[in-house]
Every structure is written in structure tokens, then in C-alpha cells.
Design a protein around this motif. Structure first.
Motif, PDB file in Angstrom:
ATOM      1  N   HIS A 304      32.242  12.279   7.503  1.00 55.89           N
ATOM      2  CA  HIS A 304      31.689  12.678   8.809  1.00 55.89           C
ATOM      3  C   HIS A 304      31.520  14.185   8.864  1.00 55.89           C
ATOM      4  O   HIS A 304      32.389  14.954   8.475  1.00 55.89           O
ATOM      5  CB  HIS A 304      32.465  12.099   9.988  1.00 55.89           C
ATOM      6  N   ASP A 320      39.720  18.360   8.811  1.00 47.86           N
ATOM      7  CA  ASP A 320      39.026  17.231   9.455  1.00 47.86           C
ATOM      8  C   ASP A 320      37.696  17.702  10.003  1.00 47.86           C
ATOM      9  O   ASP A 320      37.632  18.154  11.130  1.00 47.86           O
ATOM     10  CB  ASP A 320      39.919  16.669  10.561  1.00 47.86           C
ATOM     11  N   ASN A 321      36.581  17.653   9.326  1.00 51.57           N
ATOM     12  CA  ASN A 321      36.425  17.066   8.026  1.00 51.57           C
ATOM     13  C   ASN A 321      35.508  17.933   7.177  1.00 51.57           C
ATOM     14  O   ASN A 321      34.664  17.437   6.435  1.00 51.57           O
ATOM     15  CB  ASN A 321      35.889  15.632   8.157  1.00 51.57           C
ATOM     16  N   GLU A 354      31.126  10.895  14.541  1.00 49.59           N
ATOM     17  CA  GLU A 354      32.306  10.076  14.212  1.00 49.59           C
ATOM     18  C   GLU A 354      33.396  10.311  15.249  1.00 49.59           C
ATOM     19  O   GLU A 354      33.997   9.376  15.776  1.00 49.59           O
ATOM     20  CB  GLU A 354      32.833  10.452  12.815  1.00 49.59           C
ATOM     21  N   GLU A 355      33.598  11.580  15.565  1.00 55.37           N
ATOM     22  CA  GLU A 355      34.685  11.945  16.485  1.00 55.37           C
ATOM     23  C   GLU A 355      34.433  11.444  17.900  1.00 55.37           C
ATOM     24  O   GLU A 355      35.345  11.387  18.709  1.00 55.37           O
ATOM     25  CB  GLU A 355      34.855  13.476  16.506  1.00 55.37           C
ATOM     26  N   ASP A 382      37.545  11.456   4.358  1.00 53.35           N
ATOM     27  CA  ASP A 382      37.913  12.076   5.624  1.00 53.35           C
ATOM     28  C   ASP A 382      39.258  12.769   5.422  1.00 53.35           C
ATOM     29  O   ASP A 382      40.244  12.123   5.087  1.00 53.35           O
ATOM     30  CB  ASP A 382      38.002  11.002   6.717  1.00 53.35           C
ATOM     31  N   MET A 383      39.277  14.071   5.562  1.00 52.23           N
ATOM     32  CA  MET A 383      40.497  14.871   5.428  1.00 52.23           C
ATOM     33  C   MET A 383      41.072  14.812   4.012  1.00 52.23           C
ATOM     34  O   MET A 383      42.272  14.638   3.834  1.00 52.23           O
ATOM     35  CB  MET A 383      41.551  14.421   6.456  1.00 52.23           C
TER      36      MET A 383
HETATM   37 ZN   LIG Z   1      38.004  12.952  10.621  1.00 51.00          ZN
END
Ligand SMILES: [Zn+2]
Length: 490
Positions: A304, A320-321, A354-355, A382-383
């Protein structure tokens, strides 16, 4: 992990250094080595600049970063695979701009005197990313999880008057993930539901327990809200004879509400502007495979691209991210620059929104620009930038996907390597991988394990210098590149 041991044993038995050259052409080894933590960190630093406004979905900052990624893909010769032969797949996303952090204040009347206690961001309170603009000053009422579920025999609002008042509730639901009926509680655990219910019950404001930036709450027309941290929660309960943590535990244990007036007031100030007609996008590119028959088959890698924005304070979103995005940018470059491409095609999706509730991945699975039946798997990042070990979560369910990555790890970077079976979550979905899995794709996630730095999740301190270990990014990207190369040639 059992599998890990097997792969490690195989690699010791079969892979002296001299054999690597036969299995991986020199250009492939060179391309893997061209992936460096320096470049990865340059990308991360760029994405965290204030000009990109925390990459909030719908914001101008997000549009800028989407263009920045597309420009890189174009320079490297990655083909556009979004709408109408562009790099972008566009969809509507109403966006709320937070103009200032606003205020949260506790008001206690004692023997005729009014005591006002203002709180500060980001740890005592955090502004609501999608609050309506306004001021509310009213009595505060605790309503557990903010849920009215008659068919489950549970109602946090039963016998409680919240008209014109401020309600305090927690995320999730009374049923923890091991509860036998946890699925039935999922619709009630959505932020969207809790806020709608509060509004229907006549509440004028919400103090949501937990100080993280949370853009996944939809715009709250006629509702002012903020997130509150432990200190504020504790002080709201002062003088009630009850303690927040104990009350919450009792609800989990008994599945019975414990709502009550907190016999004091609060003031919430929010300054926002809502933009209902904003458009946002996914960014998509593809490196075509070299085999005339197999090139229609695609390995899709995603991360994302959006962050938590700038709700009155910049959220750089380094781990993130920005990490996941940087990882797949380097992999995209490495594939694009290979003189001899792998047999199958490799595609990249930089996912938007995404968030804000997994909007971009849902949009893609419902409107795929790459045929689903030709997509071998979706690999999410992710992360991936903080730790000592690597993982390919979900891949135990797909040994043909796990093996090429475990092999790449064993051949080159030698990190502890773990996996797990793919599982559609029983609670509310919280990752793009879960969205693809639910839509019927084989979906796995690259992860970094054994964290060595704080995560500062959805916090202004998620900055490159605080939350990232660059070496694991380099290794994760190299394993991703070589694992995909192996998989694409099988
Ligand atoms: Zn994320």
C-alpha cells in the motif's frame, strides 16, 4: 519451522557456492546485488517528506507520490498496466482534510468550581481523521464497545441516555478472537458501524479509546470525535469507583454491557473540511515474461502506497508503509533491467486507500486489470523494514510458492525464515493480503520478524531513523526478487 530445516539441509547438501552460478545466471545474481539499502532508504526518506502530506488517500500529497512512483516505473521501462494503458487505476475516494489538531479538554465541576484540563497531541489525544468540523461540550458516557446487537442479546446503549452527549467506546467487540461466535460480532466491530450507531442513538461526540491515527473511519457528518490515550481514559473514570481496564475485561468475560455516565464533561474541537468528490488511485506496472506461452501468467506483488495523512500532525509512515513500497520499487527496477526476463510476467501494484479501509485492494479485486485466472499469486508487503528474520506468511498453504522463496533465502541471505498457513481472518479483515485471499487469490505476505526497533504504529514518530533497520529491507527485497525469479521460471 520444519520446512525451514528441510530447506536448510537441502541447501547445505546441494548448494556449494560454485553451483549457484549454474542455477542463477550471472545477470540475475548481479541484479539481486544491485538492490541496496542505500537506494531503499533514499526512497523511504523521499516518501516521508512533508510535501507528500503523509500520503493520505485523496490528498494532493498522495497524487504527487503516485506520480513519483509512476515516473520511476516509466524510466525503468516497466509497462503501464492500469486503466487505458496508463499506470493508474482510478476510483472515487471522499477525503477529509484536517486543518488543525483541535482540542480535547476534561471539565469537572467540584464544589461549584469548574476545573478544565486541556490535553495535548499526539499521546494524550489524537484528532479524528474524518471528524466533522465543530465544537461539542457535553456530559461523557461510557458505552463499552458502542454495540447494539439484539440478536446476540447485547446492547451497550440499553437504558442509557446519550442524546446530545459524548460517548466513550473501545475498538473491536466483546468477543475476542478465540470466542466461538466471533464471526457474528465482526459487523459490529467495524468503526463505521460503531459511529453510525452512536449517531442513531443521538450522541453528539465520540472519544474513541486508543491514540492512533485511524483514517479508516468514514466521514462523520454531524459528529465530532477524537482518539484518546490511557491518561485521558483513566482521568475520565476518576471518582466513579470503576477502572477502565477492569470494566473492559469484565465485558469480555461476561459478554454483558457495563455502560455508565462518567459524571463529568468534556469538550472536543475539530477543524476539518470534507471533499466528497475526490479521486484516488492504485499504481500498476508489469514486466513481461520471456516465454511466449507462459508470459500470460503473472506474479503480482503489492504494497500500500497511501499512509495515514496529516490530520493536524504529519504522519510520515516510514515503516508503514514506505518500506513495502521501496522494497517493490527496487524489485521492479531489478526485473525491468534484466537482459533476459523470467518466463512468466511479474506485475506490481502500489495500492491506494488501504489505511482508509482496504479500498484500493477491494477495488482492484472487483475490477482487475490483470485477469484473475492468470494471476499465480499475490504477494503483499506491509511494514517490511524492522527486524532480523524474514517470513512468507500464508505460504505453508502453497508449497510451490514457499519453496522458491525459502530457497532464495537459503542461497543468499541466510536469515531465519518462517511461514504459516494462509487463513481468511475470522475477525475484521485488516490487510490487503486478506482482501485478495477472500477474493479467491493465492495470497502471501513477506514479513520481517524479530523486531529490533519500536514500530510507532500510526504515530508521528514512525520516521525512518526511529523504526527501520535498512539491512533487513535489502535482504527482504533480494529474497523477493530471487524468489519471484525462481517462481516465474518454474
Ligand atoms: Zn500498513
Amino acid at each position: 519451522m520444519r520446512y525451514n530445516i528441510l530447506i536448510a539441509a537441502l541447501s547445505i547438501a546441494l548448494l556449494p557456492v560454485s553451483s549457484l552460478a549454474q542455477e542463477y545466471p550471472k545477470e540475475v545474481v548481479d541484479a539481486a546485488h544491485s538492490i541496496s539499502s542505500h537506494t531503499l532508504m533514499d526512497y523511504v526518506h523521499e516518501m516521508c517528506l512533508p510535501t507528500y502530506e503523509g500520503r493520505g488517500a485523496g490528498s494532493e500529497g498522495y497524487t504527487k507520490i503516485a506520480n513519483w512512483v509512476a515516473d520511476h516505473l516509466s524510466q525503468w521501462g516497466v509497462q503501464p498496466t492500469g486503466d487505458d494503458n496508463t499506470y493508474f487505476q482510478k476510483y472515487p475516494w471522499p477525503y477529509t482534510e484536517v486543518l488543525a489538531p483541535g482540542e480535547v479538554e476534561l471539565i469537572v465541576v467540584q464544589k461549584g468550581d469548574t476545573i478544565r484540563k486541556p490535553y495535548t497531541i499526539p499521546d494524550q489525544f489524537f484528532p479524528g481523521s474524518n471528524s466533522d468540523s465543530g465544537i461539542v461540550e457535553a456530559e461523557v458516557v461510557y458505552v463499552g464497545f458502542g454495540i447494539s446487537a439484539p440478536e446476540l442479546g447485547y446492547d451497550d446503549y440499553k437504558g442509557i441516555d446519550v442524546k446530545g452527549k459524548i460517548v466513550v467506546f473501545a475498538s473491536e467487540s466483546p468477543a475476542k478472537s478465540d470466542h466461538p461466535d466471533v464471526e457474528k460480532w465482526v459487523p459490529y466491530s467495524l468503526h463505521q458501524y460503531k459511529f453510525k450507531n452512536a449517531l442513531e442513538k443521538g450522541a453528539a461526540g465520540v472519544l474513541y479509546v486508543g491514540t492512533i491515527a485511524n483514517p479508516s473511519i468514514p466521514f462523520q457528518k454531524e459528529m465530532v470525535y477524537a482518539h484518546i490515550g490511557d491518561q485521558v481514559v483513566a482521568e475520565l473514570f476518576y471518582g466513579t469507583g470503576k477502572e477502565y481496564g477492569a470494566l473492559k475485561n469484565s465485558i469480555h468475560k461476561t459478554i454483558k454491557p457495563a455502560s455508565m455516565s462518567l459524571k463529568k464533561s468534556a469538550r472536543i474541537v475539530a477543524q476539518t473540511v470534507h471533499h466528497p468528490n475526490t479521486i484516488t488511485s492504485n499504481v500498476l506496472g508489469l514486466v513481461e515474461g520471456s516465454d511466449p506461452d507462459l508470459k500470460d501468467e503473472v506474479i503480482l506483488i503489492g504494497a500500500h502506497l497511501d499512509g495515514q495523512g496529516n490530520p493536524g500532525v504529519l504522519l510520515p509512515g516510514a515503516l508503514d508503509n514506505a518500506t513495502g513500497v521501496a522494497n517493490i520499487m527496487e524489485v521492479a527496477r531489478a526485473f525491468a533491467q534484466l537482459p533476459q526476463k523470467p518466463k512468466r510476467s511479474v506485475a506490481f501494484i502500489f495500492i491506494g486507500a488501504e489505511e482508509t479501509g482496504l479500498i484500493g485492494s477491494n477495488y482492484f479485486v472487483n475490477n482487475p486489470t490483470i485477469p484473475k485466472e492468470k494471476t499465480i499469486c499475490f504477494i503483499n508487503l506491509d511494514m517490511v523494514g524492522n527486524g532480523r528474520g524474514l517470513a512468507l506468511w500464508g505460504a505453508e498453504s502453497y508449497p510451490h510458492i514457499l519453496e522458491p522463496f525459502a530457497k532464495a533465502n537459503a542461497d543468499f541471505v541466510h536469515r531465519n525464515f518462517s511461514s504459516s498457513p494462509a487463513r481468511i481472518p475470522r475477525t475484521r479483515p485488516r490487510s490487503d493480503a486478506a482482501v485478495f485471499l477472500k477474493a479467491g487469490y493465492s495470497a502471501v505476505s513477506v514479513g520481517a520478524t524479530e523486531r529490533v526497533k519500536p514500530v510507532n504504529y500510526h504515530h508521528p514518530d514512525d520516521k525512518p531513523e526511529n523504526t527501520i533497520t535498512p539491512e533487513i529491507m535489502e535482504d527482504a527485497s533480494q529474497v523477493l526478487f530471487l524468489g519471484v525469479w525462481n517462481l516465474a521460471n518454474r
